[in-house]
Design an enzyme around this catalytic site. Sequence first.
Site, PDB file in Angstrom:
ATOM      1  N   HIS A   1       2.941  -1.169  -4.392  1.00 12.97           N
ATOM      2  CA  HIS A   1       2.205  -1.703  -3.456  1.00 12.97           C
ATOM      3  C   HIS A   1       1.092  -2.334  -4.111  1.00 12.97           C
ATOM      4  CE1 HIS A   1      -1.988  -2.383  -0.774  1.00 12.97           C
ATOM      5  NE2 HIS A   1      -1.461  -2.186   0.942  1.00 12.97           N
TER       6      HIS A   1
ATOM      7  N   GLU B   1       3.716  -8.341   2.191  1.00 12.70           N
ATOM      8  CA  GLU B   1       2.233  -9.243   1.490  1.00 12.70           C
ATOM      9  C   GLU B   1       1.579  -9.295   1.086  1.00 12.70           C
ATOM     10  OE1 GLU B   1       0.662  -4.547   3.891  1.00 12.70           O
ATOM     11  OE2 GLU B   1       1.016  -4.346   1.691  1.00 12.70           O
TER      12      GLU B   1
HETATM   13  P1  PGA Z   1      -4.988  -4.384   5.667  1.00 11.11           P
HETATM   14  O1  PGA Z   1      -4.190  -3.550   4.848  1.00 11.11           O
HETATM   15  O2  PGA Z   1      -4.145  -4.127   7.240  1.00 11.11           O
HETATM   16  O3  PGA Z   1      -6.501  -3.933   5.817  1.00 11.11           O
HETATM   17  O4  PGA Z   1      -5.232  -5.876   5.366  1.00 11.11           O
HETATM   18  C1  PGA Z   1      -2.727  -3.824   4.723  1.00 11.11           C
HETATM   19  C2  PGA Z   1      -2.358  -3.416   3.186  1.00 11.11           C
HETATM   20  O5  PGA Z   1      -2.479  -3.581   2.654  1.00 11.11           O
HETATM   21  O6  PGA Z   1      -0.402  -2.806   3.805  1.00 11.11           O
END
Ligand code: PGA
Length: 224
Positions: A101, A150
């Site tokens: 992540h 992401e």
């Molecule tokens: P968020 O986080 O939906 O709060 O933007 C997503 C993530 O970091 O997996």
Amino acid sequence: MLSYVFGNWKSNKTVEEALTYIKQFQSATSNSTQTTGGNLQVVLCLPFPSLFPVKTYLDEHPIPSVSLGAQNVSPFSDGAYTGEVSARMLKGLVVYCLVGHSERRQYFHETDDDIAKKVEQLMTVGIIPVVCVPDAKTPVPGGVQFIAYEPVWAIGSGKPATPEQAEDVAREIRSHHPTAHIIYGGSVAKENIVGFSHLTTIEGVLPGGASLNPNTFINLIHAI
Ligand code: PGA
């Protein structure tokens, strides 16, 4: 079509709070036929201390189509690695595990090499790695079946990528990993989920903030 929702609690909730959440989630889903089921798989990615108690609760009160994930794993097998949780310890508790992540890359300086070791550890015990990448160029170890795109600027900002932007990057990732399931994460919420629901390449979403309250999370699932 969205088939997967991964709720990432990040570093939130005590064991007691986690149990309260799952009980609320369970009672809301048993009162509703549309919350889970169908083809939608819901994965709750919890902090380590809550995994065992929540797993025990779910064994006694199963919720259809809901399973558990971890948020991290040791790059090593069992041994003298103080503070680490090995893949073997997670085996039986979780089906999935997030790896790499952007918060792990940013705050804990995880490298692509560390991520490859974590993936290998997970695959050895049969846990499905979900490798998170900030763009289509970041390497993903071979054999990985779940890749979460992401964009760093979209995480926690309230400003998701547009479905078109996300789909473009997802297509590029798919071109390198033809059989992988591509997930999008970054400010996914009930208000914007519909835009991601009809894309051809993106098959799932990874909400963080929007998964922290059981009712908010259920509303998001209903919106799908
Ligand atoms: P968020 O986080 O939906 O709060 O933007 C997503 C993530 O970091 O997996």
